[in-house]
Design a protein around this motif. Structure first.
Motif, short mmCIF file in Angstrom:
data_model
loop_
_atom_site.label_atom_id
_atom_site.label_comp_id
_atom_site.label_asym_id
_atom_site.label_seq_id
_atom_site.Cartn_x
_atom_site.Cartn_y
_atom_site.Cartn_z
N ILE A 84 0.88 -1.23 -0.22
CA ILE A 84 0.10 0.01 -0.31
C ILE A 84 0.73 1.34 -0.08
CG2 ILE A 84 -1.61 1.25 1.51
CD1 ILE A 84 -2.73 -1.58 0.05
N LEU A 85 0.40 2.17 -0.67
CA LEU A 85 1.22 3.44 -0.73
C LEU A 85 0.42 4.58 0.19
CD1 LEU A 85 1.32 3.93 -4.74
CD2 LEU A 85 3.31 3.43 -3.30
N GLU A 86 1.20 5.07 0.98
CA GLU A 86 0.40 6.16 2.04
C GLU A 86 1.28 7.39 1.76
OE1 GLU A 86 -0.93 3.57 5.77
OE2 GLU A 86 1.33 3.83 5.61
N THR A 87 1.58 7.47 0.48
CA THR A 87 2.32 8.72 -0.01
C THR A 87 1.45 10.07 -0.16
OG1 THR A 87 1.99 7.65 -2.14
CG2 THR A 87 4.08 7.44 -1.26
N PRO A 88 1.97 11.04 0.10
CA PRO A 88 1.12 12.25 0.20
C PRO A 88 0.68 13.02 -1.11
CG PRO A 88 3.50 12.84 0.45
CD PRO A 88 3.65 11.39 0.34
#
Ligand SMILES: [Zn+2]
Ligand SMILES: [Zn+2]
Length: 278
Positions: A256-260
């Motif tokens: 999972i990407l939890e990038t801004p």
């Protein structure tokens, strides 16, 4: 198969999260099961849960490609009786929602022990996780590693191991490794991502990696801080993520990407899927 995708919004209707993931060509995704800033939320309507399940099928997402993230208000390790009661109620509610949505795993932070010893905090967190697994058949818990600020538990493999050892429902418990949290906690995930994963597998076994959060980091190695950056734009760098997605152990689990920066999600997904296929 690599299940790569971002943490998408559930705004307006939770079923739209699958549509949002699909529009980004994501092969997996994460969601909150409800508004994560509130203790109480309206009940999940069965018609909405059914719609979510059918959208999942429509866009080809299997339950193992989706990793819901429990709300940040929950502190399983809290010594405060009132907060403990509220945390357990919300944790149970979110686990129930997860199962209603046709999903199997719920990602949770181990929490902060606040006062006393870490060991006592670990016991409290383990007891709460067992209570949730006892009461909600079908749920598996993915405990997320942390950067370790303050009294937050779960920033070392030793502590994660102590937590797992204190849990009765061990076969339904595993971990989510967040790369930014590993980096913040002092693991050399930049220069030796394979070594970090090998150390995890040597201690816990491959089947205990329930998922990963692939985040680059804005803050320095071993800073105990947690500030996510887009893949390849932070202090970890693209090479480490390439190594991670090329590992066979990261097949068939949510990455999972939890990038801004949402505008980069599509590119980040494509880059990682291409790196994995190389
Ligand atoms: Zn998290
Ligand atoms: Zn995370």
């Amino acid at each position: 198969m690599k299940y790569i995708g971002p943490h998408v919004s559930i705004k307006e209707n939770i079923s739209l999260s699958a549509v949002r993931a699909h529009e980004l060509s994501a092969t997996g995704f994460a969601i909150f099961t409800k508004n994560q800033r509130q203790w109480k939320a309206p009940q999940l309507k069965e018609e909405d849960a059914a719609l979510f399940r059918s959208e999942m099928r429509k866009y080809g997402y299997s339950p193992s490609a989706v990793l819901p993230h429990a709300g940040y208000l929950i502190n399983p390790a809290t010594p405060d009786e009132e907060l403990k009661k509220k945390s357990l109620a919300l944790f149970l509610d979110e686990a129930g929602r997860t199962v209603s949505l046709g999903l199997e795993m719920l990602n949770i932070h181990p929490g902060a022990f606040k006062e006393g010893t870490a060991e006592d905090g670990i016991k409290r967190a383990a007891a709460m996780m067992d209570e949730v697994m006892d009461q909600v058949p079908g749920i598996r818990i993915a405990i997320e590693n942390t950067a370790g600020a303050g009294t937050v538990l779960g920033s070392s493999f030793e502590e994660l191991d102590m937590l797992l050892s204190s849990i009765r429902n061990k076969d339904r418990t595993g971990f989510t490794l967040d790369t930014a949290h590993l980096f913040g906690a002092g693991f050399d995930v930049k220069n030796d991502p394979d070594g970090v994963l090998d150390a995890f597998f040597a201690r816990f076994g491959k089947e205990k990696l329930f998922g990963m959060h692939l985040n680059d980091s804005m803050v320095p190695h071993a800073s105990k801080k947690d500030r996510h950056e887009s893949i390849g734009r932070g202090l970890i760098g693209l090479e480490a993520f390439t190594a991670i997605v090329r590992r066979r152990e990261t097949d068939d689990i949510p990455l999972i990407l939890e990038t801004p920066d949402e505008t980069l999600w599509k590119d980040e997904i494509r880059t990682l899927l291409e790196a994995a296929a190389d």
